[in-house]
Design a protein around this motif. Sequence first.
Motif, PDB file in Angstrom:
ATOM      1  N   VAL A  57       0.653  -1.208  -0.127  1.00  0.00           N
ATOM      2  CA  VAL A  57      -0.291   0.111   0.105  1.00  0.00           C
ATOM      3  C   VAL A  57       1.096   1.366   0.070  1.00  0.00           C
ATOM      4  O   VAL A  57       0.631   2.062  -0.581  1.00  0.00           O
ATOM      5  N   PHE A  58       2.004   1.335   0.703  1.00  0.00           N
ATOM      6  CA  PHE A  58       2.677   2.263   0.660  1.00  0.00           C
ATOM      7  C   PHE A  58       3.329   2.702  -0.418  1.00  0.00           C
ATOM      8  O   PHE A  58       3.555   3.972  -0.874  1.00  0.00           O
ATOM      9  N   VAL A  59       3.960   1.631  -1.202  1.00  0.00           N
ATOM     10  CA  VAL A  59       4.610   1.944  -2.325  1.00  0.00           C
ATOM     11  C   VAL A  59       3.777   2.466  -3.315  1.00  0.00           C
ATOM     12  O   VAL A  59       3.790   3.438  -4.289  1.00  0.00           O
ATOM     13  N   GLN A  60       2.384   1.912  -3.612  1.00  0.00           N
ATOM     14  CA  GLN A  60       1.414   2.287  -4.264  1.00  0.00           C
ATOM     15  C   GLN A  60       1.066   4.034  -4.114  1.00  0.00           C
ATOM     16  O   GLN A  60       1.012   4.820  -4.946  1.00  0.00           O
ATOM     17  N   GLN A  61       0.888   4.366  -2.797  1.00  0.00           N
ATOM     18  CA  GLN A  61       0.696   5.611  -2.391  1.00  0.00           C
ATOM     19  C   GLN A  61       1.759   6.616  -2.617  1.00  0.00           C
ATOM     20  O   GLN A  61       1.517   7.746  -3.206  1.00  0.00           O
ATOM     21  N   LEU A  62       2.961   6.246  -2.438  1.00  0.00           N
ATOM     22  CA  LEU A  62       4.052   7.102  -2.843  1.00  0.00           C
ATOM     23  C   LEU A  62       4.248   7.266  -4.388  1.00  0.00           C
ATOM     24  O   LEU A  62       4.443   8.266  -4.846  1.00  0.00           O
TER      25      LEU A  62
END
Length: 129
Positions: A57-62
Motif C-alpha cells: 500500500v505504501f509503495v502504491q501511495q508514494l
Amino acid sequence: MSNKEMRTAIEKAGVHLKALIFDCCLMNNMESITEFLNLTDYYYGSGHSTIASDHKVFVQQLKAAAKGGDFVKAMKAWAESTAKIHYEEYKTNPKNVNCKYVDFALSDMSKVKNIYTPLKNFVDYVETN
C-alpha cells in the motif's frame, strides 16, 4: 548501522531527503528524530514492526504522490490505510502482536526543529560524556 552513521552517510552524500521512513520498531522516539534534523522534510517512525501488507500500500501511495505532487496527502492516506490494515489483521488474528499496536508518527521536520534542537544538544552531550 547506527543513526549517527546513517546521518553521517546522508550528510556526506550531500542530499536533502523529502522523507526518511523507518518501518522497524522504536524509531518514533525523539532520540532518533534528532539525528536527522535538517536532512529531511518529513520523518516517519513507528513504535512497532509493520506488517508486510503495509509495504505494498505504501509503495502504491508514494507512486501516486510522485505523480500528483502531494506528498503530505499521500502520507496521510498511508497512515489511514496502515491503521486499517493493522486493525483488520488484529480482528482476524489477535495473537499477532505486530498488529496490536499502531503507533507511528509522521513529523514535519520544519515544525519540530525548535523542540528537537535542544534535545539533540542534550543527547549529543550524554553520548559523549
